[in-house]
Design a protein around this motif. Sequence first.
Motif, PDB file in Angstrom:
ATOM      1  N   ARG A  76      -8.532   6.862  -1.861  1.00  0.00           N
ATOM      2  CA  ARG A  76      -7.323   7.692  -2.046  1.00  0.00           C
ATOM      3  C   ARG A  76      -6.128   7.046  -1.339  1.00  0.00           C
ATOM      4  NH1 ARG A  76     -11.057  11.705  -2.890  1.00  0.00           N
ATOM      5  NH2 ARG A  76     -11.644  11.934  -0.714  1.00  0.00           N
ATOM      6  N   LEU A  77      -6.414   6.439  -0.179  1.00  0.00           N
ATOM      7  CA  LEU A  77      -5.353   5.727   0.540  1.00  0.00           C
ATOM      8  C   LEU A  77      -4.868   4.522  -0.272  1.00  0.00           C
ATOM      9  CD1 LEU A  77      -3.887   5.609   3.309  1.00  0.00           C
ATOM     10  CD2 LEU A  77      -5.712   4.087   4.081  1.00  0.00           C
ATOM     11  N   LEU A  78      -5.855   3.792  -0.818  1.00  0.00           N
ATOM     12  CA  LEU A  78      -5.511   2.665  -1.690  1.00  0.00           C
ATOM     13  C   LEU A  78      -4.635   3.139  -2.854  1.00  0.00           C
ATOM     14  CD1 LEU A  78      -8.681   0.486  -2.463  1.00  0.00           C
ATOM     15  CD2 LEU A  78      -6.505  -0.269  -1.552  1.00  0.00           C
ATOM     16  N   ALA A  79      -5.085   4.227  -3.489  1.00  0.00           N
ATOM     17  CA  ALA A  79      -4.380   4.742  -4.670  1.00  0.00           C
ATOM     18  C   ALA A  79      -2.946   5.125  -4.297  1.00  0.00           C
ATOM     19  CB  ALA A  79      -5.114   5.948  -5.241  1.00  0.00           C
ATOM     20  N   ARG A  80      -2.802   5.721  -3.114  1.00  0.00           N
ATOM     21  CA  ARG A  80      -1.448   6.121  -2.694  1.00  0.00           C
ATOM     22  C   ARG A  80      -0.563   4.880  -2.490  1.00  0.00           C
ATOM     23  NH1 ARG A  80      -1.965   8.882   2.383  1.00  0.00           N
ATOM     24  NH2 ARG A  80      -3.734   9.865   1.377  1.00  0.00           N
ATOM     25  N   SER A  81      -1.116   3.854  -1.858  1.00  0.00           N
ATOM     26  CA  SER A  81      -0.330   2.632  -1.625  1.00  0.00           C
ATOM     27  C   SER A  81       0.060   1.994  -2.957  1.00  0.00           C
ATOM     28  CB  SER A  81      -1.130   1.614  -0.803  1.00  0.00           C
ATOM     29  OG  SER A  81      -1.609   2.212   0.358  1.00  0.00           O
ATOM     30  N   LEU A  82      -0.885   1.983  -3.899  1.00  0.00           N
ATOM     31  CA  LEU A  82      -0.595   1.380  -5.209  1.00  0.00           C
ATOM     32  C   LEU A  82       0.481   2.190  -5.929  1.00  0.00           C
ATOM     33  CD1 LEU A  82      -4.288   0.605  -6.265  1.00  0.00           C
ATOM     34  CD2 LEU A  82      -2.543  -1.062  -5.567  1.00  0.00           C
ATOM     35  N   ALA A  83       0.368   3.502  -5.837  1.00  0.00           N
ATOM     36  CA  ALA A  83       1.357   4.358  -6.512  1.00  0.00           C
ATOM     37  C   ALA A  83       2.728   4.206  -5.841  1.00  0.00           C
ATOM     38  CB  ALA A  83       0.904   5.809  -6.458  1.00  0.00           C
ATOM     39  N   ASP A  84       2.752   4.151  -4.496  1.00  0.00           N
ATOM     40  CA  ASP A  84       4.027   4.007  -3.781  1.00  0.00           C
ATOM     41  C   ASP A  84       4.780   2.756  -4.229  1.00  0.00           C
ATOM     42  OD1 ASP A  84       3.527   6.267  -2.390  1.00  0.00           O
ATOM     43  OD2 ASP A  84       2.972   5.283  -0.497  1.00  0.00           O
ATOM     44  N   HIS A  85       4.027   1.738  -4.646  1.00  0.00           N
ATOM     45  CA  HIS A  85       4.672   0.487  -5.070  1.00  0.00           C
ATOM     46  C   HIS A  85       4.870   0.426  -6.578  1.00  0.00           C
ATOM     47  CE1 HIS A  85       3.983  -0.739  -0.972  1.00  0.00           C
ATOM     48  NE2 HIS A  85       4.769  -1.755  -1.208  1.00  0.00           N
ATOM     49  N   LEU A 103     -10.863   5.785  -8.750  1.00  0.00           N
ATOM     50  CA  LEU A 103      -9.772   4.808  -8.636  1.00  0.00           C
ATOM     51  C   LEU A 103      -9.763   3.876  -9.851  1.00  0.00           C
ATOM     52  CD1 LEU A 103      -7.439   3.557  -7.086  1.00  0.00           C
ATOM     53  CD2 LEU A 103      -9.072   2.183  -5.813  1.00  0.00           C
ATOM     54  N   VAL A 104     -10.965   3.422 -10.227  1.00  0.00           N
ATOM     55  CA  VAL A 104     -11.047   2.506 -11.376  1.00  0.00           C
ATOM     56  C   VAL A 104     -10.518   3.205 -12.629  1.00  0.00           C
ATOM     57  CG1 VAL A 104     -12.650   1.275 -12.895  1.00  0.00           C
ATOM     58  CG2 VAL A 104     -12.939   1.146 -10.418  1.00  0.00           C
ATOM     59  N   GLN A 105     -10.926   4.450 -12.808  1.00  0.00           N
ATOM     60  CA  GLN A 105     -10.500   5.150 -14.035  1.00  0.00           C
ATOM     61  C   GLN A 105      -8.994   5.402 -14.043  1.00  0.00           C
ATOM     62  OE1 GLN A 105     -13.543   8.014 -13.860  1.00  0.00           O
ATOM     63  NE2 GLN A 105     -14.875   6.830 -15.211  1.00  0.00           N
ATOM     64  N   SER A 106      -8.415   5.585 -12.849  1.00  0.00           N
ATOM     65  CA  SER A 106      -6.972   5.839 -12.826  1.00  0.00           C
ATOM     66  C   SER A 106      -6.179   4.575 -13.197  1.00  0.00           C
ATOM     67  CB  SER A 106      -6.529   6.405 -11.473  1.00  0.00           C
ATOM     68  OG  SER A 106      -6.640   5.409 -10.496  1.00  0.00           O
ATOM     69  N   ALA A 108      -7.502   2.427 -15.613  1.00  0.00           N
ATOM     70  CA  ALA A 108      -8.217   1.924 -16.802  1.00  0.00           C
ATOM     71  C   ALA A 108      -7.272   1.090 -17.660  1.00  0.00           C
ATOM     72  CB  ALA A 108      -8.768   3.095 -17.607  1.00  0.00           C
ATOM     73  N   GLY A 109      -7.712  -0.124 -17.976  1.00  0.00           N
ATOM     74  CA  GLY A 109      -6.887  -1.024 -18.789  1.00  0.00           C
ATOM     75  C   GLY A 109      -5.745  -1.654 -18.016  1.00  0.00           C
ATOM     76  N   ARG A 110      -5.699  -1.388 -16.704  1.00  0.00           N
ATOM     77  CA  ARG A 110      -4.616  -1.944 -15.871  1.00  0.00           C
ATOM     78  C   ARG A 110      -5.180  -2.524 -14.576  1.00  0.00           C
ATOM     79  NH1 ARG A 110      -0.465   1.362 -13.980  1.00  0.00           N
ATOM     80  NH2 ARG A 110      -1.863   3.143 -13.788  1.00  0.00           N
ATOM     81  N   MET A 111      -6.456  -2.932 -14.632  1.00  0.00           N
ATOM     82  CA  MET A 111      -7.086  -3.542 -13.463  1.00  0.00           C
ATOM     83  C   MET A 111      -7.932  -4.722 -13.919  1.00  0.00           C
ATOM     84  SD  MET A 111      -9.597  -1.810 -10.582  1.00  0.00           S
ATOM     85  CE  MET A 111      -8.465  -0.676  -9.813  1.00  0.00           C
ATOM     86  N   LEU A 112      -7.632  -5.894 -13.384  1.00  0.00           N
ATOM     87  CA  LEU A 112      -8.377  -7.103 -13.732  1.00  0.00           C
ATOM     88  C   LEU A 112      -9.165  -7.594 -12.524  1.00  0.00           C
ATOM     89  CD1 LEU A 112      -5.647  -9.147 -15.700  1.00  0.00           C
ATOM     90  CD2 LEU A 112      -7.673  -8.038 -16.693  1.00  0.00           C
ATOM     91  N   ASN A 113     -10.260  -8.306 -12.797  1.00  0.00           N
ATOM     92  CA  ASN A 113     -11.047  -8.927 -11.736  1.00  0.00           C
ATOM     93  C   ASN A 113     -11.409 -10.334 -12.184  1.00  0.00           C
ATOM     94  OD1 ASN A 113     -12.626  -9.088  -9.317  1.00  0.00           O
ATOM     95  ND2 ASN A 113     -14.470  -8.765 -10.539  1.00  0.00           N
ATOM     96  N   ILE A 114     -11.668 -11.195 -11.191  1.00  0.00           N
ATOM     97  CA  ILE A 114     -12.219 -12.513 -11.527  1.00  0.00           C
ATOM     98  C   ILE A 114     -13.571 -12.650 -10.837  1.00  0.00           C
ATOM     99  CG2 ILE A 114     -11.016 -13.754  -9.654  1.00  0.00           C
ATOM    100  CD1 ILE A 114     -10.688 -16.015 -11.955  1.00  0.00           C
ATOM    101  N   THR A 142     -15.117 -15.813 -14.946  1.00  0.00           N
ATOM    102  CA  THR A 142     -14.689 -14.863 -15.985  1.00  0.00           C
ATOM    103  C   THR A 142     -13.617 -13.933 -15.440  1.00  0.00           C
ATOM    104  OG1 THR A 142     -16.960 -14.834 -16.856  1.00  0.00           O
ATOM    105  CG2 THR A 142     -15.487 -13.060 -17.586  1.00  0.00           C
ATOM    106  N   VAL A 143     -12.530 -13.773 -16.184  1.00  0.00           N
ATOM    107  CA  VAL A 143     -11.573 -12.699 -15.910  1.00  0.00           C
ATOM    108  C   VAL A 143     -11.941 -11.542 -16.831  1.00  0.00           C
ATOM    109  CG1 VAL A 143      -9.164 -11.964 -15.955  1.00  0.00           C
ATOM    110  CG2 VAL A 143      -9.737 -14.329 -15.336  1.00  0.00           C
ATOM    111  N   HIS A 144     -12.056 -10.351 -16.250  1.00  0.00           N
ATOM    112  CA  HIS A 144     -12.434  -9.194 -17.077  1.00  0.00           C
ATOM    113  C   HIS A 144     -11.689  -7.947 -16.628  1.00  0.00           C
ATOM    114  CE1 HIS A 144     -15.093  -7.279 -13.989  1.00  0.00           C
ATOM    115  NE2 HIS A 144     -15.206  -8.520 -13.557  1.00  0.00           N
ATOM    116  N   PHE A 145     -11.548  -7.019 -17.549  1.00  0.00           N
ATOM    117  CA  PHE A 145     -11.039  -5.704 -17.181  1.00  0.00           C
ATOM    118  C   PHE A 145     -12.102  -5.000 -16.349  1.00  0.00           C
ATOM    119  CE2 PHE A 145      -8.075  -6.389 -20.736  1.00  0.00           C
ATOM    120  CZ  PHE A 145      -6.893  -5.936 -20.151  1.00  0.00           C
ATOM    121  N   VAL A 146     -11.658  -4.170 -15.430  1.00  0.00           N
ATOM    122  CA  VAL A 146     -12.599  -3.510 -14.520  1.00  0.00           C
ATOM    123  C   VAL A 146     -12.967  -2.138 -15.064  1.00  0.00           C
ATOM    124  CG1 VAL A 146     -12.895  -2.621 -12.165  1.00  0.00           C
ATOM    125  CG2 VAL A 146     -11.676  -4.784 -12.554  1.00  0.00           C
TER     126      VAL A 146
END
Length: 229
Positions: A76-85, A103-106, A108-114, A142-146
């Motif tokens: 939730r802290l992570l999510a708040r920091s991401l939203a603040d930016h 967090l992942v679902q929030s 969705a389609g906007r999170m990548l991983n390598i 591999t780069v993939h959506f999370v």
Amino acid sequence: MSRPGAVPRLAVLASGEGSNLQALLDAGERGNLPGEITLVISDRDGAGALQRARTAGIQALHLPPQAHPSRGDYDRLLARSLADHGTDLVVLAGFMRILSDELVQSFAGRMLNIHPSLLPRHRGLHTHRRVLEAREAVHGATVHFVVPELDAGPAVLQYRCAVRPWDNEASLAASVRRGEHLIYPIAVKWFCQGRLRCRDDHVLLDDQPLRAPAVLTRDGAMALAAPPI
Ligand code: GRF
């Protein structure tokens, strides 16, 4: 993008050295990343990624897990920091924590991983060792959506290299890492250009479904419909 027409705002999450972050920063310097890295977050105080961010004048945030022992609170802290930016895209670059489904679902389609393997082969850790033990001829990243399941999201772009007879874990790791630095900026660029999307767990590139990940090989060739390995 949350603000149509605006330059996408990227947040990079990293626990380690941050060489992939550096590859993205370098692509930006070369005018080859049509997005702005506005935030770098690490769970580890000494992470090289934080130092690289500070050097580049980007906000570097250390969020120590010890202060938030429950995954839900931490995320939730992570999510708040991401939203603040105003984060449009979350770029996971060696972030060594499992993220909550919420967090992942929030994102969705906007999170990548390598990931340092040719997914779906070798999900999880110690990929180079496992490739050598299995005597596989080809390895890569591999780069993939999370998605909530670890290392299971739809693949976008792979780097493939032959495993050479003299390779050991360290040399293989170095080859793969060099490939990561090529493919991650390309995939992030595609996303920022609005060319890359994920719909219902399917990857679309230029509005066309990617039935298999695009592939970049050691000789620099890019294939959009590479044969499976
Ligand atoms: C990379 O090998 C990436 O595939 C994995 O974590 C590592 C991060 O390396 N997810 P760096 O911190 O970017 O150098």
